[in-house]
Design a protein around this motif. Sequence first.
Motif, mmCIF file in Angstrom:
data_model
loop_
_atom_site.group_PDB
_atom_site.id
_atom_site.type_symbol
_atom_site.label_atom_id
_atom_site.label_comp_id
_atom_site.label_asym_id
_atom_site.label_seq_id
_atom_site.Cartn_x
_atom_site.Cartn_y
_atom_site.Cartn_z
ATOM 1 N N LEU A 1 -8.394 -4.485 3.061
ATOM 2 C CA LEU A 1 -8.087 -3.910 1.754
ATOM 3 C C LEU A 1 -7.332 -4.892 0.864
ATOM 4 O O LEU A 1 -7.621 -5.025 -0.328
ATOM 5 C CB LEU A 1 -7.270 -2.629 1.940
ATOM 6 N N HIS B 1 -7.890 -2.277 8.793
ATOM 7 C CA HIS B 1 -8.330 -1.704 7.520
ATOM 8 C C HIS B 1 -7.452 -2.223 6.376
ATOM 9 O O HIS B 1 -7.959 -2.591 5.296
ATOM 10 C CB HIS B 1 -8.274 -0.180 7.598
ATOM 11 N N GLU B 2 -6.151 -2.265 6.608
ATOM 12 C CA GLU B 2 -5.255 -2.774 5.571
ATOM 13 C C GLU B 2 -5.537 -4.252 5.279
ATOM 14 O O GLU B 2 -5.524 -4.684 4.122
ATOM 15 C CB GLU B 2 -3.795 -2.599 5.987
ATOM 16 N N ILE C 1 0.808 -1.219 0.000
ATOM 17 C CA ILE C 1 0.000 0.000 0.000
ATOM 18 C C ILE C 1 0.840 1.267 0.000
ATOM 19 O O ILE C 1 0.322 2.346 -0.267
ATOM 20 C CB ILE C 1 -0.965 0.028 1.211
ATOM 21 N N ARG C 2 2.146 1.150 0.300
ATOM 22 C CA ARG C 2 3.009 2.327 0.261
ATOM 23 C C ARG C 2 3.516 2.614 -1.144
ATOM 24 O O ARG C 2 4.078 3.681 -1.394
ATOM 25 C CB ARG C 2 4.192 2.139 1.205
ATOM 26 N N HIS D 1 2.123 3.326 11.071
ATOM 27 C CA HIS D 1 1.447 2.479 10.095
ATOM 28 C C HIS D 1 0.896 3.359 8.983
ATOM 29 O O HIS D 1 0.330 4.429 9.243
ATOM 30 C CB HIS D 1 0.311 1.702 10.760
ATOM 31 N N PRO D 2 1.036 2.950 7.711
ATOM 32 C CA PRO D 2 0.600 3.802 6.592
ATOM 33 C C PRO D 2 -0.870 4.198 6.626
ATOM 34 O O PRO D 2 -1.235 5.249 6.091
ATOM 35 C CB PRO D 2 0.896 2.932 5.358
ATOM 36 N N LEU D 3 -1.711 3.391 7.259
ATOM 37 C CA LEU D 3 -3.145 3.695 7.283
ATOM 38 C C LEU D 3 -3.636 4.114 8.660
ATOM 39 O O LEU D 3 -4.838 4.113 8.913
ATOM 40 C CB LEU D 3 -3.942 2.469 6.803
ATOM 41 N N GLY E 1 -5.919 0.820 11.796
ATOM 42 C CA GLY E 1 -5.178 0.877 10.537
ATOM 43 C C GLY E 1 -4.775 -0.505 10.059
ATOM 44 O O GLY E 1 -4.850 -0.812 8.862
#
Length: 303
Positions: A141, A137-138, A75-76, A123-125, A134
């Motif tokens: 996803l 959610h990831e 996701i990054r 965390h990216p989210l 987060g």
Amino acid sequence: MTEAPPVSRDPALRSGSAGRVVVVTGLSGAGKTSALKVFEDMGYEAVDNLPVTLLDSLVKPGGGLKRPLAVGIDIRSRDFGVEPVLAEIDKLMAGADLDLRLLFLDCEDEVLRRRFTETRRRHPLAADRPLIDGIRHERALVSPLKRRSDVVFDTSSLAPGEFKRVLSGYFGLDTDKDLLVFVTSFAYRNGLPREADLVFDARFLANPHYVPELKPLTGRDPGVAAFVSADAVFPAFMDSLTGLLAPLLPRFAAEGKSYLTIAVGCTGGRHRSVFVAERLAAWLRDQGARVELRHRELEEGGA
């Protein structure tokens, strides 16, 4: 560890390592960066956070791909999206000149939470929400990527050395050799080995733990070996176990599987499972198999 049904490919591509591409994806914090370092050590060219739209140009003929390639996408990555990633992989898999595999790295939510907390990484989210939200959610996803992956590794309890060994077993470039069989003993009370493909339970055998002079010993000791062997059901058990495995091993190899993990468990992981694993490894070697043997609880000081 679970392995998804492999995409049908020409087995001959396995020997052409320059055309091999492994796309490494999964949950943030599950070990993608560590995995790419292992791939680099194995002789792959490793590229992290590649934009999805550049994957085709990197691997197509004339793109300069002279070594096997490991690509990290999550996701990054710029322009990341589950559907574009799957569409790109489908397009590349349709090409006859590539041996492309999708590796998904999974991990338990609590272990991920602990890793991010201990390293103080963001965390990216989770920029505007609690960390655990987060992570969840990831997970939702990227779940379609997990379902489509050729191989899924759960890294929750894999030590760095074990992680490297498992990756090397599945994706090592020494493809001229036969199927590598890894046999491990373990204690049920400490959990099943997550990387196991086949698990066998030895807890029904007579337990040396309750014999005072055998309790401090292990399944490697002659006294324990004699005690377990004397159980009336042991010969039939070993005959059934080897009879099951004998026709399976060549089928696994024919399907292109390069690595198989067989786990044998008992209550404490020191006596019965150790002895059975030793006997099983010896039988496999007698059949001409390449075998590695490990006793998890003995190495980790289990009781």
